[in-house]
Motif scaffolding. Structure first.
Motif, PDB file in Angstrom:
ATOM      1  N   ALA A  27       0.814  -1.208   0.055  1.00  0.00           N
ATOM      2  CA  ALA A  27      -0.044   0.288   0.106  1.00  0.00           C
ATOM      3  C   ALA A  27       1.024   1.340  -0.009  1.00  0.00           C
ATOM      4  O   ALA A  27       0.592   2.390  -0.759  1.00  0.00           O
ATOM      5  N   VAL A  28       1.856   1.206   0.623  1.00  0.00           N
ATOM      6  CA  VAL A  28       2.704   2.356   0.749  1.00  0.00           C
ATOM      7  C   VAL A  28       3.519   2.682  -0.595  1.00  0.00           C
ATOM      8  O   VAL A  28       3.658   3.655  -0.890  1.00  0.00           O
ATOM      9  N   THR A  29       3.911   1.326  -1.048  1.00  0.00           N
ATOM     10  CA  THR A  29       4.711   1.601  -2.518  1.00  0.00           C
ATOM     11  C   THR A  29       3.565   2.289  -3.478  1.00  0.00           C
ATOM     12  O   THR A  29       3.933   2.989  -4.252  1.00  0.00           O
ATOM     13  N   PHE A  30       2.187   1.528  -3.498  1.00  0.00           N
ATOM     14  CA  PHE A  30       1.476   2.303  -4.361  1.00  0.00           C
ATOM     15  C   PHE A  30       1.152   3.619  -4.261  1.00  0.00           C
ATOM     16  O   PHE A  30       0.895   4.282  -5.361  1.00  0.00           O
ATOM     17  N   SER A  31       0.644   3.960  -3.072  1.00  0.00           N
ATOM     18  CA  SER A  31       0.711   5.415  -2.786  1.00  0.00           C
ATOM     19  C   SER A  31       1.630   6.169  -3.072  1.00  0.00           C
ATOM     20  O   SER A  31       1.287   7.427  -3.497  1.00  0.00           O
ATOM     21  N   ALA A  47       6.279  11.295 -19.607  1.00  0.00           N
ATOM     22  CA  ALA A  47       7.096  10.073 -19.567  1.00  0.00           C
ATOM     23  C   ALA A  47       6.389   8.935 -19.002  1.00  0.00           C
ATOM     24  O   ALA A  47       6.676   8.764 -17.986  1.00  0.00           O
ATOM     25  N   PRO A  48       5.105   8.493 -19.294  1.00  0.00           N
ATOM     26  CA  PRO A  48       4.385   7.471 -18.614  1.00  0.00           C
ATOM     27  C   PRO A  48       5.472   6.272 -18.573  1.00  0.00           C
ATOM     28  O   PRO A  48       5.402   5.367 -17.552  1.00  0.00           O
ATOM     29  N   LEU A  49       5.991   6.028 -19.745  1.00  0.00           N
ATOM     30  CA  LEU A  49       6.848   4.661 -19.495  1.00  0.00           C
ATOM     31  C   LEU A  49       8.087   4.507 -18.605  1.00  0.00           C
ATOM     32  O   LEU A  49       8.315   3.497 -17.811  1.00  0.00           O
ATOM     33  N   PHE A  50       8.631   5.839 -18.424  1.00  0.00           N
ATOM     34  CA  PHE A  50       9.613   5.804 -17.253  1.00  0.00           C
ATOM     35  C   PHE A  50       8.876   5.749 -15.856  1.00  0.00           C
ATOM     36  O   PHE A  50       9.499   4.962 -15.158  1.00  0.00           O
ATOM     37  N   MET A  51       7.729   6.049 -15.718  1.00  0.00           N
ATOM     38  CA  MET A  51       7.068   5.896 -14.409  1.00  0.00           C
ATOM     39  C   MET A  51       6.586   4.595 -14.425  1.00  0.00           C
ATOM     40  O   MET A  51       6.757   4.162 -13.209  1.00  0.00           O
ATOM     41  N   ILE A  52       6.307   4.124 -15.217  1.00  0.00           N
ATOM     42  CA  ILE A  52       6.127   2.595 -15.446  1.00  0.00           C
ATOM     43  C   ILE A  52       7.313   1.531 -14.747  1.00  0.00           C
ATOM     44  O   ILE A  52       7.207   0.634 -13.997  1.00  0.00           O
ATOM     45  N   TRP A  53       8.448   1.984 -15.293  1.00  0.00           N
ATOM     46  CA  TRP A  53       9.757   1.389 -15.030  1.00  0.00           C
ATOM     47  C   TRP A  53      10.033   1.645 -13.614  1.00  0.00           C
ATOM     48  O   TRP A  53      10.584   0.609 -12.894  1.00  0.00           O
ATOM     49  N   PHE A  54       9.635   2.819 -13.152  1.00  0.00           N
ATOM     50  CA  PHE A  54      10.245   3.180 -11.707  1.00  0.00           C
ATOM     51  C   PHE A  54       9.156   2.557 -10.766  1.00  0.00           C
ATOM     52  O   PHE A  54       9.549   1.813  -9.891  1.00  0.00           O
ATOM     53  N   THR A  55       7.819   2.490 -11.117  1.00  0.00           N
ATOM     54  CA  THR A  55       6.916   1.610 -10.207  1.00  0.00           C
ATOM     55  C   THR A  55       7.125   0.364 -10.192  1.00  0.00           C
ATOM     56  O   THR A  55       7.215  -0.501  -9.139  1.00  0.00           O
ATOM     57  N   THR A  56       7.573  -0.305 -11.412  1.00  0.00           N
ATOM     58  CA  THR A  56       7.948  -1.691 -11.503  1.00  0.00           C
ATOM     59  C   THR A  56       9.310  -1.963 -10.565  1.00  0.00           C
ATOM     60  O   THR A  56       9.074  -3.170  -9.977  1.00  0.00           O
ATOM     61  N   ASN A  57      10.126  -1.321 -10.707  1.00  0.00           N
ATOM     62  CA  ASN A  57      11.260  -1.494  -9.831  1.00  0.00           C
ATOM     63  C   ASN A  57      11.022  -1.507  -8.310  1.00  0.00           C
ATOM     64  O   ASN A  57      11.675  -2.081  -7.477  1.00  0.00           O
ATOM     65  N   TRP A  58      10.242  -0.474  -8.083  1.00  0.00           N
ATOM     66  CA  TRP A  58       9.719  -0.510  -6.490  1.00  0.00           C
ATOM     67  C   TRP A  58       9.088  -1.867  -6.250  1.00  0.00           C
ATOM     68  O   TRP A  58       9.068  -2.432  -4.873  1.00  0.00           O
ATOM     69  N   GLY A  59       8.074  -2.397  -7.319  1.00  0.00           N
ATOM     70  CA  GLY A  59       7.581  -3.701  -7.027  1.00  0.00           C
ATOM     71  C   GLY A  59       8.420  -4.851  -6.661  1.00  0.00           C
ATOM     72  O   GLY A  59       8.248  -5.653  -6.046  1.00  0.00           O
ATOM     73  N   CYS A  60       9.512  -4.578  -7.604  1.00  0.00           N
ATOM     74  CA  CYS A  60      10.591  -5.958  -7.456  1.00  0.00           C
ATOM     75  C   CYS A  60      11.408  -5.596  -6.211  1.00  0.00           C
ATOM     76  O   CYS A  60      11.868  -6.603  -5.722  1.00  0.00           O
ATOM     77  N   PHE A  61      11.486  -4.482  -5.608  1.00  0.00           N
ATOM     78  CA  PHE A  61      12.139  -4.321  -4.332  1.00  0.00           C
ATOM     79  C   PHE A  61      11.382  -5.009  -3.135  1.00  0.00           C
ATOM     80  O   PHE A  61      11.934  -5.548  -2.141  1.00  0.00           O
ATOM     81  N   LEU A  62      10.248  -5.290  -3.444  1.00  0.00           N
ATOM     82  CA  LEU A  62       9.546  -6.092  -2.205  1.00  0.00           C
ATOM     83  C   LEU A  62       9.755  -7.483  -2.190  1.00  0.00           C
ATOM     84  O   LEU A  62       9.653  -8.170  -1.099  1.00  0.00           O
TER      85      LEU A  62
END
Length: 126
Positions: A27-31, A47-62
């Motif tokens: 929840a913290v990651t998504f918010s 740059a939506p693709l950059f933001m998708i890359w960034f959020t995906t990396n945070w998801g992989c961090f979990l």
């Protein structure tokens, strides 16, 4: 001397605590990703693709965070490679093969990309 195995109710409570911690981290990651996406996607920066890359990396961090309690608990019995091999059985009985990777990860990647591009477009400020 090894300690006695925990009682079933203690194990249930431990699993519940781990589950709650995982849900809170997600929840913290998504918010956080939503706030970053909302503040960075402006008229000057698209740059939506950059933001998708960034959020995906945070998801992989979990993933390692989920693995740490198991590694601490079973220090002697389970290595990081064994945990990866166990996680790879999600792809197929044989583990991670090239075909199973392309089919399952490829399909998920397309769905993930479409969902996130539409989500980032919805966050854009007009």
């Amino acid at each position: 001397m090894e300690p006695p195995p925990p009682q079933p109710e203690v194990r249930t409570r431990q699993k519940m605590c781990y589950g709650i911690l995982l849900v809170v981290l997600i929840a913290v990651t998504f918010s956080t990703n939503t706030q970053i996406g909302k503040s960075t996607l402006t008229k000057n920066f698209q740059a939506p693709l950059f933001m998708i890359w960034f959020t995906t990396n945070w998801g992989c961090f979990l993933f390692p965070i989920v693995c740490v309690p198991r590694l601490i608990k079973r220090r002697r019995d389970l290595s990081l490679f064994d945990m990866y091999r166990e996680s790879a059985t999600v792809f197929s009985v044989n583990g991670l093969t090239f075909e199973s990777f392309l089919f399952k990860v490829g399909l998920f990647s397309v769905i993930w990309l479409v969902a996130n591009v539409t989500y980032m477009k919805a966050l854009e400020t007009k």
